[in-house]
Design a protein around this motif. Structure first.
Motif, PDB file in Angstrom:
ATOM      1  N   MET A   1      34.195  38.031  52.356  1.00  0.00           N
ATOM      2  CA  MET A   1      34.653  37.576  51.049  1.00  0.00           C
ATOM      3  C   MET A   1      35.607  36.391  51.190  1.00  0.00           C
ATOM      4  N   ARG A   2      36.456  36.419  52.197  1.00  0.00           N
ATOM      5  CA  ARG A   2      37.357  35.286  52.423  1.00  0.00           C
ATOM      6  C   ARG A   2      36.562  34.022  52.727  1.00  0.00           C
ATOM      7  N   SER A   3      35.517  34.166  53.545  1.00  0.00           N
ATOM      8  CA  SER A   3      34.677  33.014  53.871  1.00  0.00           C
ATOM      9  C   SER A   3      33.944  32.511  52.631  1.00  0.00           C
ATOM     10  N   LEU A   4      33.449  33.442  51.806  1.00  0.00           N
ATOM     11  CA  LEU A   4      32.747  33.041  50.592  1.00  0.00           C
ATOM     12  C   LEU A   4      33.667  32.272  49.650  1.00  0.00           C
ATOM     13  N   CYS A   5      34.865  32.793  49.430  1.00  0.00           N
ATOM     14  CA  CYS A   5      35.804  32.125  48.524  1.00  0.00           C
ATOM     15  C   CYS A   5      36.181  30.732  49.039  1.00  0.00           C
ATOM     16  N   THR A   6      36.459  30.646  50.335  1.00  0.00           N
ATOM     17  CA  THR A   6      36.819  29.351  50.929  1.00  0.00           C
ATOM     18  C   THR A   6      35.666  28.362  50.810  1.00  0.00           C
ATOM     19  N   SER A   7      34.448  28.822  51.086  1.00  0.00           N
ATOM     20  CA  SER A   7      33.276  27.955  51.035  1.00  0.00           C
ATOM     21  C   SER A   7      32.993  27.485  49.613  1.00  0.00           C
ATOM     22  N   LEU A   8      33.188  28.367  48.628  1.00  0.00           N
ATOM     23  CA  LEU A   8      32.971  27.984  47.229  1.00  0.00           C
ATOM     24  C   LEU A   8      33.947  26.899  46.802  1.00  0.00           C
ATOM     25  N   VAL A   9      35.215  27.071  47.169  1.00  0.00           N
ATOM     26  CA  VAL A   9      36.229  26.072  46.813  1.00  0.00           C
ATOM     27  C   VAL A   9      35.925  24.744  47.506  1.00  0.00           C
ATOM     28  N   ASP A  10      35.601  24.794  48.794  1.00  0.00           N
ATOM     29  CA  ASP A  10      35.301  23.576  49.548  1.00  0.00           C
ATOM     30  C   ASP A  10      34.092  22.835  48.983  1.00  0.00           C
ATOM     31  N   SER A  11      33.166  23.593  48.376  1.00  0.00           N
ATOM     32  CA  SER A  11      31.950  22.985  47.818  1.00  0.00           C
ATOM     33  C   SER A  11      32.109  22.597  46.354  1.00  0.00           C
ATOM     34  N   GLY A  12      33.301  22.811  45.813  1.00  0.00           N
ATOM     35  CA  GLY A  12      33.541  22.458  44.419  1.00  0.00           C
ATOM     36  C   GLY A  12      33.047  23.476  43.425  1.00  0.00           C
ATOM     37  N   LEU A  13      32.772  24.706  43.896  1.00  0.00           N
ATOM     38  CA  LEU A  13      32.315  25.778  43.004  1.00  0.00           C
ATOM     39  C   LEU A  13      33.457  26.776  42.856  1.00  0.00           C
ATOM     40  N   GLY A  14      34.454  26.443  42.060  1.00  0.00           N
ATOM     41  CA  GLY A  14      35.679  27.231  42.076  1.00  0.00           C
ATOM     42  C   GLY A  14      35.993  28.052  40.853  1.00  0.00           C
ATOM     43  N   SER A  15      35.028  28.320  39.963  1.00  0.00           N
ATOM     44  CA  SER A  15      35.313  29.069  38.732  1.00  0.00           C
ATOM     45  C   SER A  15      35.140  30.570  38.961  1.00  0.00           C
ATOM     46  N   PHE A  16      36.110  31.165  39.648  1.00  0.00           N
ATOM     47  CA  PHE A  16      36.028  32.596  39.934  1.00  0.00           C
ATOM     48  C   PHE A  16      37.424  33.135  40.197  1.00  0.00           C
ATOM     49  N   SER A  17      37.532  34.469  40.096  1.00  0.00           N
ATOM     50  CA  SER A  17      38.746  35.176  40.494  1.00  0.00           C
ATOM     51  C   SER A  17      38.432  35.926  41.780  1.00  0.00           C
ATOM     52  N   ARG A  18      39.304  35.801  42.759  1.00  0.00           N
ATOM     53  CA  ARG A  18      39.045  36.429  44.050  1.00  0.00           C
ATOM     54  C   ARG A  18      39.181  37.944  43.929  1.00  0.00           C
ATOM     55  N   PRO A  19      38.151  38.703  44.289  1.00  0.00           N
ATOM     56  CA  PRO A  19      38.218  40.169  44.190  1.00  0.00           C
ATOM     57  C   PRO A  19      39.245  40.761  45.162  1.00  0.00           C
ATOM     58  N   GLN A  20      39.751  41.924  44.801  1.00  0.00           N
ATOM     59  CA  GLN A  20      40.685  42.646  45.675  1.00  0.00           C
ATOM     60  C   GLN A  20      39.969  43.628  46.596  1.00  0.00           C
ATOM     61  N   GLY A  21      38.653  43.727  46.432  1.00  0.00           N
ATOM     62  CA  GLY A  21      37.877  44.644  47.254  1.00  0.00           C
ATOM     63  C   GLY A  21      36.427  44.638  46.799  1.00  0.00           C
ATOM     64  N   GLY A  22      35.630  45.507  47.404  1.00  0.00           N
ATOM     65  CA  GLY A  22      34.230  45.599  47.025  1.00  0.00           C
ATOM     66  C   GLY A  22      33.386  44.515  47.671  1.00  0.00           C
ATOM     67  N   ILE A  23      32.220  44.256  47.070  1.00  0.00           N
ATOM     68  CA  ILE A  23      31.264  43.327  47.668  1.00  0.00           C
ATOM     69  C   ILE A  23      30.831  42.215  46.716  1.00  0.00           C
ATOM     70  N   TYR A  24      31.329  42.220  45.479  1.00  0.00           N
ATOM     71  CA  TYR A  24      30.825  41.281  44.479  1.00  0.00           C
ATOM     72  C   TYR A  24      31.859  40.249  44.056  1.00  0.00           C
ATOM     73  N   LEU A  25      31.349  39.031  43.759  1.00  0.00           N
ATOM     74  CA  LEU A  25      32.171  37.960  43.199  1.00  0.00           C
ATOM     75  C   LEU A  25      31.414  37.386  42.012  1.00  0.00           C
ATOM     76  N   TRP A  26      32.101  37.210  40.907  1.00  0.00           N
ATOM     77  CA  TRP A  26      31.515  36.709  39.667  1.00  0.00           C
ATOM     78  C   TRP A  26      31.843  35.226  39.552  1.00  0.00           C
ATOM     79  N   LEU A  27      30.814  34.389  39.675  1.00  0.00           N
ATOM     80  CA  LEU A  27      30.991  32.938  39.626  1.00  0.00           C
ATOM     81  C   LEU A  27      30.612  32.430  38.246  1.00  0.00           C
ATOM     82  N   GLU A  28      31.599  31.986  37.505  1.00  0.00           N
ATOM     83  CA  GLU A  28      31.353  31.487  36.152  1.00  0.00           C
ATOM     84  C   GLU A  28      30.791  30.073  36.210  1.00  0.00           C
ATOM     85  N   THR A  29      29.832  29.805  35.330  1.00  0.00           N
ATOM     86  CA  THR A  29      29.174  28.495  35.294  1.00  0.00           C
ATOM     87  C   THR A  29      29.167  27.994  33.858  1.00  0.00           C
ATOM     88  N   PRO A  30      30.325  27.713  33.284  1.00  0.00           N
ATOM     89  CA  PRO A  30      30.423  27.350  31.868  1.00  0.00           C
ATOM     90  C   PRO A  30      29.502  26.184  31.502  1.00  0.00           C
TER      91      PRO A  30
END
Length: 454
Positions: free
Chosen positions: A360-389
């Protein structure tokens, strides 16, 4: 212990320094095929790094096919140096960020196989006979001890074993229906089987007026309404319900005489800094049915879950279970009981937590680095919700699939069937090494769409 020169001032991550050095040693022949590497805990202590760093290094070496991790047994040099394990055909160039099942490497199959053999040898035909509807007593006692890790005080007689979390849901809804419940409140973005199973039991399903917060809807309802909640690391959003909202929801349930079904399928996988107690740990449980499951975290094929059911509805719950498939496999129950008592379950869960945290840390870092940053970092689990307004999740999922990356469209989780401008990403079945590459492909696939918003 192996000495590895690490430069903590370097811009190269410590796990990469460690894996690079071990890779050189393995390829040079310094280790023999089948040789065991030091345990992650001891290795981390000797190098002065976190255990997570060692786990990340081992995972990279495993992805390169240089080592094989065998659950509690440890990490071993691969039999043929440099040959990748053929977990999937990499020539197909496809990655799954839509998975709901754990990676094969996280399933403690060898340990479970050993226990199953031992149980069959020692207990013989006893483990293949029919067992009580509520489950075997030994497992129910062991599950109460295990539930204490979530801060839950319970009596072993409150425990009912089910064939996975999905059966637990169906049984819960059936029991509530027989107790006079006619409708159930749940989040409008939810695990689809939750509302399918509720409607199959004849319950009216009503989405929350406010996402993630049922309080307003509870105020206007009576004891004929029940509440289905996934308060910790929900599917699909990864959302965690705040402590003050949890307290108010519990207070309202008592004041209104409303039942709560708490689905804690992902509660075992907390890796954030803050404690996230189960609702059942905050309450006397008299109006709450708690559902736990190991399927999503560790072994989906075993299909075993458990419920903590208060006396006020226990009889109805057991009747509902008998009508919906009956008790879980006797052999599976005996195997899991031994797995818990031996400490294997906690070790497997710890490994899964560490691995999901790394991914999850790698996913969040990679999303931010790629300019895909509309999300809240989860505190656990396996899912991340990426908003695409402004962009359809369904269209973006199709574009991603065309480029070899599978993601789940937000529409799939909408109770009202509305179009959703978001996608759900999962780290359950993609290697740590593949995440940055998969996110890069996502960004390339969506580049034209994303630029249209600027």
């Amino acid at each position: 212990m192996i000495e590895i020169p690490l430069k903590k001032s370097s811009t190269v991550p410590l796990y990469r320094q460690m894996s690079d050095h071990l890779e050189k040693m393995i390829k040079s022949g310094a280790f023999s095929p089948g040789e065991r590497l030091p345990g992650s805990r001891g290795f981390a202590k000797s190098l002065g790094v976190s255990r997570m760093t060692v786990m990340e290094a081992f995972r990279r070496l495993e992805d390169l096919g240089l080592i094989v991790q065998r659950g509690r047994s440890g990490a071993y040099i691969a039999g043929i140096v440099g040959e990748r394990e053929k977990v999937r055909d990499r020539s197909s160039n496809r990655w799954s960020l839509a998975g709901e099942l754990p990676s094969r490497s996280l399933i403690p199959s060898e340990e479970l196989a050993r226990i199953a053999k031992s149980v069959l040898y020692r207990r013989g035909g006893d483990v293949l006979r029919e067992n009580p509807t509520a489950g075997i007593d030994e497992l129910r006692r062991a599950l109460v001890v295990h539930a204490a890790s979530r801060g839950i005080p319970a009596d072993w007689q409150d425990v009912t074993v089910t064939s996975g979390g999905r059966q637990g849901l169906a049984v819960s809804f059936g029991a509530l229906k027989s107790a006079g419940v006619s409708e159930i409140l749940m989040d409008g973005l939810n695990y689809p089987d939750a509302w399918i199973l509720a409607m199959a039991e004849g319950l009216s399903v009503v989405p929350f007026s406010r996402p993630g917060d049922p309080r307003e809807d509870m105020e206007s309802r009576s004891s004929h309404t029940a509440l289905y909640l996934v308060p910790s690391f929900s599917n699909p959003t990864g959302h965690t319900m705040g402590g003050s909202i949890r307290e108010q929801v519990l207070a309202l349930s008592h004041a209104k005489g409303m039942w709560i079904v708490e689905d804690d399928a992902y509660g075992e996988l907390r890796y954030g800094d803050s404690s996230v107690p189960a609702l059942r740990a905050m309450d006397d449980g008299k109006r709450l049915v708690y559902l736990g499951s190991f399927s999503q975290a560790l072994f989906p094929g075993i299909r075993l879950g458990y419920s903590l059911v208060p006396g006020g509805i226990r009889g109805r719950f057991l009747r509902s279970l008998a009508e919906r498939g009956g008790p879980a496999s006797s052999l599976v129950q005996h195997v899991l009981e031994r797995f818990i008592v031996s400490g294997g379950l906690e070790e497997a869960l710890e490994r899964a937590r560490l691995e999901m945290a790394c991914r999850m840390r790698s996913l969040c870092t990679s999303l931010v680095d790629s300019g895909l940053g509309s999300f809240s970092r989860p505190q656990g689990g396996i899912y991340l919700w990426l908003e695409t307004p402004g962009l359809s999740g369904r269209d973006l999922a199709r574009l991603a699939s065309n480029r070899g990356v599978e993601v789940a469209s937000g529409d799939s989780f909408s109770l009202n069937g509305e179009a959703v401008e978001a996608v759900r990403l999962s780290v359950s079945d993609i290697s740590l090494n593949d995440i940055p590459e998969a996110v890069k492909v996502l960004a390339d696939a969506w580049r034209g769409q994303l630029s249209s918003l600027k």
